[in-house]
Design an enzyme around this catalytic site. Structure first.
Site, PDB file in Angstrom:
ATOM      1  N   TYR A  18       0.855  -1.185   0.000  1.00  9.86           N
ATOM      2  CA  TYR A  18       0.000   0.000   0.000  1.00  9.86           C
ATOM      3  C   TYR A  18       0.891   1.234   0.000  1.00  9.86           C
ATOM      4  O   TYR A  18       2.076   1.157  -0.339  1.00  9.86           O
ATOM      5  CB  TYR A  18      -0.912  -0.124   1.249  1.00  9.86           C
ATOM      6  N   ARG A  71      -6.384   9.471 -11.198  1.00 11.68           N
ATOM      7  CA  ARG A  71      -5.738  10.229 -10.098  1.00 11.68           C
ATOM      8  C   ARG A  71      -5.244   9.212  -9.085  1.00 11.68           C
ATOM      9  O   ARG A  71      -5.949   8.897  -8.143  1.00 11.68           O
ATOM     10  CB  ARG A  71      -6.752  11.223  -9.489  1.00 11.68           C
ATOM     11  N   LYS A  89      -5.224  -2.363  -2.529  1.00  8.02           N
ATOM     12  CA  LYS A  89      -6.401  -2.204  -1.650  1.00  8.02           C
ATOM     13  C   LYS A  89      -7.032  -3.577  -1.385  1.00  8.02           C
ATOM     14  O   LYS A  89      -7.495  -3.857  -0.269  1.00  8.02           O
ATOM     15  CB  LYS A  89      -7.427  -1.274  -2.299  1.00  8.02           C
ATOM     16  N   GLU A 160     -12.116   3.678  -6.799  1.00  8.92           N
ATOM     17  CA  GLU A 160     -10.855   4.144  -6.219  1.00  8.92           C
ATOM     18  C   GLU A 160     -10.100   5.039  -7.189  1.00  8.92           C
ATOM     19  O   GLU A 160      -9.915   4.689  -8.363  1.00  8.92           O
ATOM     20  CB  GLU A 160      -9.994   2.914  -5.883  1.00  8.92           C
ATOM     21  N   ASP A 161      -9.682   6.162  -6.698  1.00  9.87           N
ATOM     22  CA  ASP A 161      -8.767   7.052  -7.433  1.00  9.87           C
ATOM     23  C   ASP A 161      -9.254   7.448  -8.821  1.00  9.87           C
ATOM     24  O   ASP A 161      -8.497   7.428  -9.805  1.00  9.87           O
ATOM     25  CB  ASP A 161      -7.360   6.447  -7.452  1.00  9.87           C
ATOM     26  N   ASP A 183     -14.279   5.174  -2.228  1.00  9.42           N
ATOM     27  CA  ASP A 183     -13.397   5.147  -1.066  1.00  9.42           C
ATOM     28  C   ASP A 183     -12.787   6.527  -0.791  1.00  9.42           C
ATOM     29  O   ASP A 183     -12.664   6.939   0.363  1.00  9.42           O
ATOM     30  CB  ASP A 183     -12.296   4.112  -1.350  1.00  9.42           C
ATOM     31  N   ASP A 184     -12.409   7.237  -1.851  1.00 10.92           N
ATOM     32  CA  ASP A 184     -11.736   8.536  -1.656  1.00 10.92           C
ATOM     33  C   ASP A 184     -12.696   9.577  -1.097  1.00 10.92           C
ATOM     34  O   ASP A 184     -12.314  10.406  -0.278  1.00 10.92           O
ATOM     35  CB  ASP A 184     -11.139   9.019  -2.986  1.00 10.92           C
ATOM     36  N   ALA A 220      -9.667  20.911  -2.524  1.00 10.64           N
ATOM     37  CA  ALA A 220     -11.127  20.853  -2.724  1.00 10.64           C
ATOM     38  C   ALA A 220     -11.461  19.828  -3.791  1.00 10.64           C
ATOM     39  O   ALA A 220     -12.310  20.041  -4.651  1.00 10.64           O
ATOM     40  CB  ALA A 220     -11.645  22.238  -3.114  1.00 10.64           C
ATOM     41  N   ALA A 223     -11.401  14.024  -2.207  1.00 11.96           N
ATOM     42  CA  ALA A 223     -11.132  13.720  -0.803  1.00 11.96           C
ATOM     43  C   ALA A 223     -11.506  14.918   0.082  1.00 11.96           C
ATOM     44  O   ALA A 223     -12.237  14.764   1.071  1.00 11.96           O
ATOM     45  CB  ALA A 223      -9.662  13.348  -0.631  1.00 11.96           C
ATOM     46  N   ASN A 339      -1.106  11.549  -0.089  1.00 12.56           N
ATOM     47  CA  ASN A 339      -0.229  10.398  -0.339  1.00 12.56           C
ATOM     48  C   ASN A 339       0.434  10.514  -1.707  1.00 12.56           C
ATOM     49  O   ASN A 339      -0.087  11.215  -2.563  1.00 12.56           O
ATOM     50  CB  ASN A 339      -1.061   9.112  -0.321  1.00 12.56           C
ATOM     51  N   ASN A 384      -5.652   7.312   7.392  1.00 14.39           N
ATOM     52  CA  ASN A 384      -5.797   6.757   6.044  1.00 14.39           C
ATOM     53  C   ASN A 384      -7.082   5.952   5.967  1.00 14.39           C
ATOM     54  O   ASN A 384      -7.436   5.257   6.930  1.00 14.39           O
ATOM     55  CB  ASN A 384      -4.589   5.852   5.749  1.00 14.39           C
TER      56      ASN A 384
HETATM   57  N1  LIG Z   1      -5.197   9.829   3.670  1.00  8.93           N
HETATM   58  C1  LIG Z   1      -6.141   9.278   2.942  1.00  8.93           C
HETATM   59  O1  LIG Z   1      -6.793   8.326   3.359  1.00  8.93           O
HETATM   60  C2  LIG Z   1      -6.444   9.805   1.587  1.00  8.93           C
HETATM   61  C3  LIG Z   1      -5.631  10.714   0.978  1.00  8.93           C
HETATM   62  N2  LIG Z   1      -5.944  11.169  -0.267  1.00  8.93           N
HETATM   63  C4  LIG Z   1      -4.996  12.084  -0.887  1.00  8.93           C
HETATM   64  O2  LIG Z   1      -5.602  13.333  -1.093  1.00  8.93           O
HETATM   65  C5  LIG Z   1      -4.973  13.965  -2.169  1.00  8.93           C
HETATM   66  C6  LIG Z   1      -6.040  14.642  -3.012  1.00  8.93           C
HETATM   67  O3  LIG Z   1      -6.925  13.720  -3.590  1.00  8.93           O
HETATM   68  P1  LIG Z   1      -8.161  14.266  -4.479  1.00  8.93           P
HETATM   69  O4  LIG Z   1      -9.000  15.169  -3.671  1.00  8.93           O
HETATM   70  O5  LIG Z   1      -8.862  13.143  -5.092  1.00  8.93           O
HETATM   71  O6  LIG Z   1      -7.335  15.029  -5.599  1.00  8.93           O
HETATM   72  P2  LIG Z   1      -7.691  16.257  -6.522  1.00  8.93           P
HETATM   73  O7  LIG Z   1      -6.579  16.403  -7.471  1.00  8.93           O
HETATM   74  O8  LIG Z   1      -9.066  16.124  -7.056  1.00  8.93           O
HETATM   75  O9  LIG Z   1      -7.721  17.489  -5.514  1.00  8.93           O
HETATM   76  C7  LIG Z   1      -6.611  18.211  -5.126  1.00  8.93           C
HETATM   77  C8  LIG Z   1      -7.105  19.547  -4.622  1.00  8.93           C
HETATM   78  O10 LIG Z   1      -5.992  20.233  -4.087  1.00  8.93           O
HETATM   79  C9  LIG Z   1      -5.999  21.566  -4.585  1.00  8.93           C
HETATM   80  N3  LIG Z   1      -4.659  22.133  -4.597  1.00  8.93           N
HETATM   81  C10 LIG Z   1      -3.680  21.997  -5.528  1.00  8.93           C
HETATM   82  N4  LIG Z   1      -2.647  22.790  -5.242  1.00  8.93           N
HETATM   83  C11 LIG Z   1      -2.970  23.449  -4.092  1.00  8.93           C
HETATM   84  C12 LIG Z   1      -2.308  24.413  -3.308  1.00  8.93           C
HETATM   85  N5  LIG Z   1      -1.110  24.875  -3.653  1.00  8.93           N
HETATM   86  N6  LIG Z   1      -2.939  24.878  -2.202  1.00  8.93           N
HETATM   87  C13 LIG Z   1      -4.158  24.401  -1.840  1.00  8.93           C
HETATM   88  N7  LIG Z   1      -4.822  23.490  -2.558  1.00  8.93           N
HETATM   89  C14 LIG Z   1      -4.235  23.024  -3.666  1.00  8.93           C
HETATM   90  C15 LIG Z   1      -6.586  21.431  -5.987  1.00  8.93           C
HETATM   91  O11 LIG Z   1      -7.067  22.686  -6.467  1.00  8.93           O
HETATM   92  C16 LIG Z   1      -7.704  20.444  -5.714  1.00  8.93           C
HETATM   93  O12 LIG Z   1      -8.831  21.101  -5.200  1.00  8.93           O
HETATM   94  C17 LIG Z   1      -4.127  12.919  -2.867  1.00  8.93           C
HETATM   95  O13 LIG Z   1      -2.768  13.122  -2.554  1.00  8.93           O
HETATM   96  C18 LIG Z   1      -4.569  11.633  -2.257  1.00  8.93           C
HETATM   97  O14 LIG Z   1      -3.514  10.688  -2.150  1.00  8.93           O
HETATM   98  C19 LIG Z   1      -7.064  10.800  -0.926  1.00  8.93           C
HETATM   99  C20 LIG Z   1      -7.909   9.890  -0.361  1.00  8.93           C
HETATM  100  C21 LIG Z   1      -7.634   9.286   0.914  1.00  8.93           C
HETATM  101  C1  LIG Z   2      -5.435   6.479   0.473  1.00  3.76           C
HETATM  102  C2  LIG Z   2      -6.100   6.778  -0.774  1.00  3.76           C
HETATM  103  O1  LIG Z   2      -7.134   6.240  -1.082  1.00  3.76           O
HETATM  104  C3  LIG Z   2      -5.525   7.784  -1.638  1.00  3.76           C
HETATM  105  O2  LIG Z   2      -4.524   8.395  -1.301  1.00  3.76           O
HETATM  106  O3  LIG Z   2      -6.103   7.983  -2.717  1.00  3.76           O
HETATM  107 MG   LIG Z   3      -7.632   6.507  -3.091  1.00  7.26          MG
END
Ligand SMILES: NC(=O)C1=CN([C@@H]2O[C@H](COP(=O)(O)OP(=O)(O)OC[C@H]3O[C@@H](n4cnc5c(N)ncnc54)[C@H](O)[C@@H]3O)[C@@H](O)[C@H]2O)C=CC1
Ligand SMILES: CC(=O)C(=O)O
Ligand SMILES: [Mg+2]
Length: 478
Positions: A18, A71, A89, A160-161, A183-184, A220, A223, A339, A384
């Protein structure tokens, strides 16, 4: 043997199957490829998917994790190489939820990629074309869903993603007719809520104080907005769920994306983000403006929580973290949830050393605890969705519910939130150790089954019908 070793050494091996290693695997997947380990449905297979599903050798499939690779973690569009995340996963489904490894199916839906480097790569395994969009894209996903639910009517499909643009739309399109979840959007939201409630408890306050927390959210996307919606609904429920309760809950959030603070003045705002756009009047009063930078927002708001789901490594710079020193909270929460490791908004060392030893810290990928000197430890929690999705899947499977309701997801999040003991939380430990993932998953699955029964959704599993489940509920759960 592979799964036995994984289960017995989950803390050591989860970072390999993972995040973070799975990210590296996906980035290099075409060069590493040896054999297919899942099913690939491509845009070129349109009209054939209904027969293709019968090519899979297992008569019974309980869990599918599907991605379109658009993504992958915070690594962007990795096209067909994103199948690694579905495989990883599902390994956790086996290790944490005890799902039979012969009954899981990783799926890649290949509609092309917009990653120019991959399109030029001689070993790239996927379709050498740009991504399909609009109705054409939807018709591929529709056909896939119809095909898998025809062969395996009781399967659960975890999305996912998928890039945010499609994540919300697909969730709304399928969630009332199919056993599926994203999941996200939904898993991450539940885990974040559990952490946010933990951060309230860590201040020595009751969870009911959550609606007073000021939250600055960086990101925004699927996630970030998933978390904002669920956190806002939780606050509103605690405040009585009236119109004014919802309004008051929303006013606790400042959402910053790549273009800065999101306000009503933002052009072409996504409908999912609109509820969190700050009102211009308030923004002026707070000394802020449309597009204000993250550091400006943190300086003006002095939030209790700074939560990153931006996919931008080091976004929580020295200036941003220094501004967090003025947080109104006695235990400011810093959640760098992006991540893999390189995309984390900050490291725990940076957060503890700049903001102070009293903070609550969580990251999406694993980091080591920080030695704060004098025998004290700065705890690095792993926030996570792996703590939630295996239990959501297992609970849904065992309940036989035909859909995954908001109530079932809420029950899962509440179960995780209350899993931690008071003294642990006061010590800054807001999530359990990954070593106990099987126990957590069992508890969460039970909470999901209970809620499905409560909502009259449970239809039973194998030879245990809805009535038997109901009896079990009375005998064992209460
Ligand atoms: N810890 C966990 O369980 C999870 C973590 N994630 C992580 O969250 C991250 C985002 O995922 P998504 O929302 O699907 O991606 P996404 O690409 O749709 O969203 C990213 C967001 O961040 C914003 N962004 C980009 N640059 C920025 C900056 N300089 N300042 C502020 N905001 C900025 C973008 O405008 C967008 O709104 C990924 O790295 C993913 O790995 C996602 C799901 C679960
Ligand atoms: C953990 C997860 O689902 C992600 O980073 O997209
Ligand atoms: Mg994910």
């Amino acid at each position: 043997m592979y799964y036995k070793v994984l289960i017995d050494n989950i803390k050591e091996y989860a970072p390999l199957v993972y995040t973070p290693t799975v990210g590296l695997v996906c980035q290099n997947y075409s060069s590493l490829f040896r054999r297919p380990r899942g099913m690939y449905f491509s845009a070129a297979d349109r009209g054939e998917m209904m027969s293709m599903v019968y090519n899979w050798p297992s008569d019974q499939v309980d869990m599918i994790v599907v991605t379109d690779g658009s993504r992958i973690l915070g690594l962007g569009d990795l096209g067909v190489q994103g199948i690694g995340i579905a495989i990883g996963k599902l390994d956790l489904y086996v290790a944490a939820a005890g799902i039979n490894p012969q009954r899981v199916l990783p799926v890649m839906i290949d509609v092309g990629t917009n990653n120019e480097m991959l399109l030029k790569h001689p070993l790239y395994l996927g379709l050498q074309q740009h991504r399909l969009d609009g109705e054409e894209y939807l018709s591929v996903i529709d056909e896939f869903m119809e095909a898998v639910f025809t062969r395996w009517p009781n399967v659960i499909v975890q999305f996912e993603d998928f890039q945010s643009k499609w994540a919300f739309k697909l969730l709304q399109r399928y969630r009332h007719t199919y056993r599926m979840f994203n999941d996200d959007v939904q898993g991450t939201a539940g885990v974040a809520i559990a952490g946010l409630l933990g951060a309230v408890r860590a201040q020595g306050k009751p969870m009911i104080d959550f609606p007073k927390q000021k939250i600055v959210l960086a990101g925004a996307g699927s996630a970030g907005i998933g978390v904002a919606n669920t956190a806002c609904n939780t606050m509103a429920r605690m405040l009585g769920n009236s119109e004014s309760a919802i309004e008051s809950a929303r006013s606790q959030f400042w959402v910053v994306d790549a273009m800065g603070l999101i306000t009503e003045d933002r052009a072409n705002i996504d409908p999912e983000v609109l509820p969190f756009a700050r009102k211009m009047k308030e923004v002026g009063y707070q000394g802020l403006r449309e597009g204000a930078s993250l550091v400006e927002v943190v300086r003006q708001v002095n939030p209790d929580v700074l939560l990153g789901l931006s996919a931008v490594g080091s976004l929580f710079s020295k200036e941003v973290l220094e501004a967090m020193k003025h947080s109104t909270s006695t235990r400011p929460a810093i959640f760098a949830l992006s991540n893999p490791t390189k995309n984390a908004e900050c490291t725990p060392e940076e957060a503890f050393s700049i903001v102070g030893h009293h903070i609550i810290f969580a990251s999406g990928s694993p980091f080591k605890n920080v030695d704060l000197g004098n025998g004290t430890v700065g705890h690095c929690n792993q926030g996570n969705n792996m703590y939630l999705f295996p239990g959501i899947g297992l609970g849904t499977l065992l309940s036989g519910s035909p859909v995954i309701s908001d109530g079932m997801l809420q029950a899962a999040a509440e179960c995780l939130a209350t899993y931690m003991k008071e003294e642990e939380v006061l010590n800054g430990i807001i999530y359990p150790s990954i070593s106990s993932i099987r126990d957590i998953t069992k508890e969460i699955a039970a909470a999901v089954v209970r809620e499905a029964i409560e909502e009259d959704l449970a239809e039973g599993y194998r030879d245990m019908d809805a009535r038997d489940l109901q009896k079990l509920n009375q005998v064992f759960f209460y």
